[in-house]
Design an enzyme around this catalytic site. Structure first.
Site, PDB file in Angstrom:
ATOM      1  CB  ILE A 173      -1.223   0.169   1.192  1.00  0.00           C
ATOM      2  CG1 ILE A 173      -1.855  -1.077   1.104  1.00  0.00           C
ATOM      3  CG2 ILE A 173      -1.429   1.654   1.213  1.00  0.00           C
ATOM      4  CD1 ILE A 173      -3.390  -1.202   1.979  1.00  0.00           C
ATOM      5  CE  LYS A 174       6.536   5.961   1.310  1.00  0.00           C
ATOM      6  NZ  LYS A 174       5.172   6.893   2.109  1.00  0.00           N
ATOM      7  CG  LEU A 175       6.187   0.044  -2.899  1.00  0.00           C
ATOM      8  CD1 LEU A 175       6.609  -1.529  -3.785  1.00  0.00           C
ATOM      9  CD2 LEU A 175       7.835   0.706  -2.803  1.00  0.00           C
TER      10      LEU A 175
END
Length: 298
Positions: A173-175
């Site tokens: 999700i960070k990516l």
């Protein structure tokens, strides 16, 4: 019940503020220093203890947080001759707050799990200023028991903690978050460049975008550089943005998903890094794109 002893590797732009909040909020903190001694000395002055190696850190701590550049660095810290696994005992929890390759994250979880060590991911969003003020966003991939254990530590430097499922989901999700943000940066850069080329000054375009539906916090920090030339408005390098978009490309390729917009944005960052702008901050991409089109925004 006594608080766990916390270890921290990566007291750089983000990590310095995070570690400052951990020690100031009552946790015993051990850190591994780096070439920049200023944050190390500041943290020691606040009560942290410096360890010589990650191995020494692991031997003395219950939870170790990592906040470093990429997965290769994480793997070296974990697996190296003086790495965490060389000194860790069963029960240690390692929390990777870096922006990393989820495939590496899942491999480390499996490998460390066989040693009785828990590995989970808790990457960050927002800026070094938020890290210092304790208002970061954190997205956590962990099981129930691990999340319950680490949440109070994360809360020392986070204003918002979102649990996103199993280990690896945090980094995925960070990516995706960074894909959206870094692509917006490329879009802003193109839009302001095109405006300049057709005779519209940046301030005029900003007067329409600012306060409208396309305004957001990222737009505001981006244009604080583009309009006001504040080079520290958003301290995240083009080199790191390029790395994150390469990781996004890897995810898309592995999943069989077309990633045309990601490829276009990634090539802007690749061009910027290849032409000597890797250590510039992301809003300075606007200068690179303007220059490629024979104009200037500042």
């Amino acid at each position: 019940m006594a608080k766990p002893v916390i270890g921290f590797v990566g007291v750089g732009l983000m990590g310095h503020g995070m570690a400052k909040n951990i020690v100031e909020k009552g946790y015993a903190l051990r850190i591994v220093g780096n070439r920049n001694r200023t944050p190390v000395e500041d943290l020691v002055g606040r009560g942290a203890v410096e360890a010589a190696t990650p191995r020494d850190l692991a031997a003395a701590c219950d939870i170790v947080l990592l906040c470093v550049t990429d997965s290769a660095t994480v793997e070296k810290i974990v697996r190296g001759p003086d790495g965490l696994t060389a000194g860790a005992r069963p029960g240690l929890i390692v929390v990777d707050c870096s922006t990393a390759d989820p495939n590496s994250t899942l491999a480390l979880e499996a490998e460390l799990g066989r040693m009785g060590i828990t590995f989970c991911d808790a990457p960050l969003s927002r800026t070094p200023k938020d890290a210092w003020e304790g208002t970061l966003d954190v997205m956590v991939g962990a099981d129930d028991a691990t999340f319950e254990t680490i949440e109070p530590v994360l809360a020392t430097f986070a204003g918002r903690i979102v649990r996103v499922g199993a280990v690896g989901n945090g980094h995925k999700i960070k990516l995706l978050n960074n894909f959206v943000a870094m692509t917006y940066a490329a879009v802003y850069s193109e839009a302001f460049t095109l405006a300049k080329k057709i005779g519209i000054e940046p301030q005029a375009l900003d007067s329409v975008l600012r306060g409208g539906r396309m305004d957001c916090g990222f737009y505001q920090t981006f244009t604080k550089y583009l309009l006001d030339r504040d080079v520290n408005a958003h301290r995240f390098t083009i080199r790191n943005a390029h790395k994150d978009l390469r990781y996004v490309s890897g995810l898309a390729t592995a999943s069989g998903v077309a990633n045309w917009i990601g490829a276009a944005a990634r090539n802007y960052y690749a061009t910027a890094e290849a032409t000597g702008h890797g250590d510039d901050n992301v809003p300075q991409l606007s200068d690179v794109i303007a220059g490629l089109n024979g104009t200037r925004l500042g």
